[in-house]
Design a protein around this motif. Structure first.
Motif, PDB file in Angstrom:
ATOM      1  N   GLY A 241       0.558  -1.418  -0.389  1.00 35.36           N
ATOM      2  CA  GLY A 241       0.353   0.198  -0.713  1.00 35.36           C
ATOM      3  C   GLY A 241       0.826   1.409  -0.024  1.00 35.36           C
ATOM      4  N   THR A 242       0.862   2.424   1.339  1.00 40.72           N
ATOM      5  CA  THR A 242       1.500   3.603   0.877  1.00 40.72           C
ATOM      6  C   THR A 242       2.478   3.577   2.303  1.00 40.72           C
ATOM      7  OG1 THR A 242      -0.124   4.514   1.782  1.00 40.72           O
ATOM      8  CG2 THR A 242      -0.590   4.708   0.056  1.00 40.72           C
ATOM      9  N   SER A 243       2.570   1.872   3.016  1.00 37.70           N
ATOM     10  CA  SER A 243       3.369   2.190   3.962  1.00 37.70           C
ATOM     11  C   SER A 243       3.131   1.490   4.568  1.00 37.70           C
ATOM     12  CB  SER A 243       3.516   3.785   4.944  1.00 37.70           C
ATOM     13  OG  SER A 243       1.720   3.479   5.599  1.00 37.70           O
ATOM     14  N   GLY A 244       3.971   0.785   5.972  1.00 39.21           N
ATOM     15  CA  GLY A 244       3.769  -0.252   7.187  1.00 39.21           C
ATOM     16  C   GLY A 244       4.148  -1.671   5.904  1.00 39.21           C
ATOM     17  N   LEU A 245       4.328  -2.627   7.141  1.00 34.87           N
ATOM     18  CA  LEU A 245       4.329  -3.793   6.458  1.00 34.87           C
ATOM     19  C   LEU A 245       3.524  -4.682   5.284  1.00 34.87           C
ATOM     20  CD1 LEU A 245       4.842  -5.320  10.317  1.00 34.87           C
ATOM     21  CD2 LEU A 245       6.753  -5.504   8.104  1.00 34.87           C
ATOM     22  N   PRO A 246       3.585  -5.853   5.307  1.00 33.62           N
ATOM     23  CA  PRO A 246       2.896  -5.747   3.633  1.00 33.62           C
ATOM     24  C   PRO A 246       1.211  -6.316   4.182  1.00 33.62           C
ATOM     25  CG  PRO A 246       5.119  -7.240   3.057  1.00 33.62           C
ATOM     26  CD  PRO A 246       5.105  -6.259   4.754  1.00 33.62           C
ATOM     27  N   LYS A 247       0.228  -5.980   3.187  1.00 32.69           N
ATOM     28  CA  LYS A 247      -1.356  -5.585   3.445  1.00 32.69           C
ATOM     29  C   LYS A 247      -1.165  -7.015   2.596  1.00 32.69           C
ATOM     30  CE  LYS A 247      -1.634  -0.442   4.548  1.00 32.69           C
ATOM     31  NZ  LYS A 247       0.399  -1.095   4.769  1.00 32.69           N
ATOM     32  N   ARG A 473      -5.955   5.432  -5.718  1.00 33.78           N
ATOM     33  CA  ARG A 473      -5.559   6.935  -5.428  1.00 33.78           C
ATOM     34  C   ARG A 473      -3.782   6.336  -5.770  1.00 33.78           C
ATOM     35  NH1 ARG A 473      -5.289  11.280  -1.011  1.00 33.78           N
ATOM     36  NH2 ARG A 473      -4.146  11.726  -2.487  1.00 33.78           N
ATOM     37  N   THR A 474      -3.596   6.413  -6.952  1.00 33.67           N
ATOM     38  CA  THR A 474      -2.359   5.129  -7.861  1.00 33.67           C
ATOM     39  C   THR A 474      -1.015   5.755  -6.611  1.00 33.67           C
ATOM     40  OG1 THR A 474      -1.140   6.838  -8.812  1.00 33.67           O
ATOM     41  CG2 THR A 474      -2.854   5.005 -10.091  1.00 33.67           C
ATOM     42  N   GLY A 475      -0.550   7.466  -5.853  1.00 32.52           N
ATOM     43  CA  GLY A 475       0.254   7.421  -5.264  1.00 32.52           C
ATOM     44  C   GLY A 475       1.364   7.986  -6.248  1.00 32.52           C
ATOM     45  N   ASP A 476       1.141   8.328  -7.502  1.00 29.98           N
ATOM     46  CA  ASP A 476       2.474   8.417  -9.137  1.00 29.98           C
ATOM     47  C   ASP A 476       1.744   9.985  -8.876  1.00 29.98           C
ATOM     48  OD1 ASP A 476       3.450   6.182  -8.398  1.00 29.98           O
ATOM     49  OD2 ASP A 476       2.321   5.131  -9.823  1.00 29.98           O
ATOM     50  N   ARG A 491       7.720   9.162  -8.173  1.00 34.59           N
ATOM     51  CA  ARG A 491       6.417   8.381  -6.764  1.00 34.59           C
ATOM     52  C   ARG A 491       6.598   9.353  -5.649  1.00 34.59           C
ATOM     53  NH1 ARG A 491       5.392   3.296  -7.899  1.00 34.59           N
ATOM     54  NH2 ARG A 491       5.286   3.148  -5.131  1.00 34.59           N
ATOM     55  N   LEU A 492       4.473   9.262  -5.104  1.00 33.76           N
ATOM     56  CA  LEU A 492       4.112  10.380  -3.960  1.00 33.76           C
ATOM     57  C   LEU A 492       4.814   9.320  -3.239  1.00 33.76           C
ATOM     58  CD1 LEU A 492       1.274  12.729  -5.776  1.00 33.76           C
ATOM     59  CD2 LEU A 492       2.644  12.784  -4.526  1.00 33.76           C
ATOM     60  N   LYS A 493       3.953   8.353  -3.172  1.00 30.53           N
ATOM     61  CA  LYS A 493       3.419   6.498  -2.078  1.00 30.53           C
ATOM     62  C   LYS A 493       5.291   7.138  -1.602  1.00 30.53           C
ATOM     63  CE  LYS A 493       1.474   3.775  -4.727  1.00 30.53           C
ATOM     64  NZ  LYS A 493       1.145   2.287  -4.746  1.00 30.53           N
TER      65      LYS A 493
END
Length: 615
Positions: A241-247, A473-476, A491-493
């Motif tokens: 996703g956008t952050s953190g451990l895999p979802k 929201r692609t985050g790009d 990349r925004l993410k």
């Protein structure tokens, strides 16, 4: 009778020789038009193998590049049917499997697939489709800690594991149920099945093998039933996703069907434009991993849609790839940017005959233009390697089409082309969430049937993914030009792409801060240029030492942090970009870490150093 490929084109699709008219509307659409209609409750397996249509003449479907073991299309279908009888919750059910959940509001059976590329991996996936058994694809590079997290996040209840990965599974299970305030480990160790390279084995280390279950299923009768699909959960993917451990990202049957259909629609319409027969037989190099959305489309969602012989490689070996191209007369090379660069620069390409290659494509990460041109010079048609665009949450969004179709001008390397069939797009200011004018940079938002359902049991992350209903929201960061062509900018993410694989900066930061000796009090991780020119990055860390860290010294801390990251995380997440000690990490007034600033300062310093060395 209509040709087989006619079902991939909408009856009202634009004529391929017509001219696409760009729009100034905030929402723009694909020049290819909409998806063709599909039944609302269609199952992926019945989409690929329509029950009212006979199988085409047989051919080799999968070939192991190392051992030459083969599976033909007809063998594949028969094996899928046999295994599906074993996996059905309402059949003989020797494994004691329960019904799968329709979405994340229910509990139920979710089968993990934990294997490298294997000629029988697609058979496992299709058996799950046919058995209406939801599954989760898991990276074979996972450490025990990462596997433990993913098993909990996906709520995996049963598992197919390649025999070489059994030690990883055992170590993951030893980590226990997990914290009480998080999703707990629910894997039933009595439901572990082994994918063995020896087809004769009934058991491996006490676990039943896939082949034993296929043989068992071949003895059961085939009940008549209509398979269910549509909006029902089909499979889960690992996604940061956008952050953190895999979802755990939820893909419905409808999502999966349209991800497979999209390429067929574009290919059929492109062939019509070029005046050639659509969807003829291809021989494909099979290196893209099947647990990844790119590989899922290639090896699983397109089976029997286009005739193809897939030469499967368990792992990347450049000389084996070149030998396979020459030996099997491979026509299509689906690659990721680092592999494009390796082939472009390797002198080994001079030793082998590449004349069979008709096309090559890159995906999963940004492909630098110079790399696209370099490999093209070694291939017969000299066409720069196109780079498609998608993400785990929407496997395919845009791609450079053939120049001239719909009157479109070429999409040069560096652009990601036009929206693919059935897709709609917007370019939005990421701060104000207002649409921006053409020619202005903004975040790409996408809508279409390939967009995922959301994150499994993670409402907060799902809400962040969809700022408005249906719009991903692609985050790009992109720019939409006057012709509605899309230019990728950045990349925004807070994600780092390493050889096409995602690394969440926060996951590595949390690992550094979690060192048992508490060596650092703050950490920032960002992707820096790997210096190889292939568009891939290296994770680099900036850390603020704790009193204990200062006591042990810079060299010792760096060594211990690198060792801890290597122990906990997969190789592509290791700090190949180095560790740098800083007095503080810059942040906004609200406390948001300025990773981009750290990255840019590092690049400026490297650039200045190179300029100085030339003086």
């Amino acid at each position: 009778m209509l040709p087989r490929w006619a079902r991939f084109i909408h009856p009202d699709a634009p004529d391929v020789h017509s001219k696409y008219v760009p729009t100034n509307d905030k929402i723009f659409k694909s020049p290819f038009g909409p998806f063709p209609p599909t039944a609302p409750n269609l199952n992926v397996h019945e989409f690929c193998f329509p029950p009212d249509q006979p199988l085409p003449p047989d051919y080799d479907l999968f070939i192991n590049a190392v051992t030459e073991e083969r599976v033909t299309l007809h063998q594949f279908y028969n094996r899928v049917c046999s295994l599906a009888r074993v996996l059905r919750y309402d059949g003989p059910n020797p494994l004691g499997l329960s019904r799968s959940p329709k979405d994340d509001t229910e509990n139920g059976e979710i089968l993990g697939l934990f294997s490298r590329n294997h000629i029988h991996y697609p058979m496992l996936a299709h058996a799950c489709f046919r058995a209406e058994l939801a599954f989760g694809g898991i990276s074979p590079g996972s450490t025990p800690f990462e596997l433990w997290h993913v098993l909990r996040k996906m709520q995996i209840t049963s598992l197919v594991c390649h025999e070489a990965l059994l030690p990883v599974v055992r170590e993951a299970i030893k980590l226990g149920k997990g914290p009480a305030d998080q999703l707990q480990l629910v894997l039933d160790t009595n439901k572990i099945i082994v994918l063995s390279d020896d087809a004769s084995l009934e058991k491996v280390q006490g676990y039943q093998t896939v082949e034993a279950l296929v043989r068992q299923g071949a003895k059961f009768p085939e009940p008549r039933r209509k398979l269910v699909g549509g909006d029902k959960l089909c499979y889960l993917f690992q996604s940061s996703g956008t952050s953190g451990l895999p979802k755990a990202m939820m893909i419905s049957h409808k999502n999966a069907i349209h991800s497979g259909l999209q390429g067929m629609t574009a290919a059929a319409m492109t062939a019509k434009f070029a005046g050639v027969e659509p969807l003829t037989h291809q021989t494909v190099l099979g290196i893209v991993p099947a647990y990844h959305s790119y590989g899922m489309i290639l090896w699983i969602l397109r089976v029997n849609l286009q005739p193809a012989t897939n030469i499967m490689m368990p792992k990347w070996d450049i000389e084996l790839a070149l030998k396979s191209i020459q030996k099997h007369k491979i026509t299509l090379l689906p690659l990721v940017p680092p592999l494009v660069r390796q082939l472009a620069l390797s002198p080994l390409t001079e030793k082998y005959d590449l004349s069979s290659v008709v096309s090559c494509a890159s995906g999963a990460a940004y492909l630098p233009p110079d790399v696209a041109y370099q490999l093209a010079e070694k291939l017969p048609n000299k066409t720069p390697i196109p780079s498609g665009y998608g993400l785990s949450e929407a496997a395919s969004i845009a791609s450079p089409p053939m120049a001239g179709i719909f009157g479109l001008n070429p999409s040069e390397p560096g652009t990601i082309g036009f929206l693919l069939p059935g897709m709609e797009g917007r370019v939005v200011d990421p701060d104000t969430l207002e649409d921006v004018p053409k020619g202005t940079k903004g975040e790409l938002w996408a809508r279409g049937n390939v967009v995922c359902m959301g994150y499994f049991r993670d409402q907060k992350a799902t809400a962040e993914l969809f700022a408005e209903p249906g719009w991903l929201r692609t985050g790009d960061l992109v720019m939409r030009d006057a012709e509605d062509r899309i230019h990728y900018l950045d990349r925004l993410k807070e994600m780092i792409k390493v050889k096409g694989l995602q690394v969440a900066a926060t996951e590595v930061e949390d690992t550094l801060l979690d060192h048992p000796e508490r060596l650092v009090v703050d950490a920032c991780v960002a992707g820096v240029d790997n210096g190889r020119g292939d568009g891939s990055l290296f994770p680099r860390a900036w850390v603020v030492l704790s009193p204990e860290g200062k006591k042990q010294g810079e060299a010792t801390v760096a060594r211990k942090l690198n060792e801890y990251v290597a122990q906990r995380l997969s190789k592509h997440k290791h700090l190949a970009g180095g560790i740098e000690l800083v007095d503080s990490i810059p942040r906004t007034p609200s406390g948001k870490m300025l990773r981009r600033e750290m990255r840019d300062m590092y690049h400026q310093r490297i650039k200045a150093s190179k300029s100085q060395s030339k003086l």
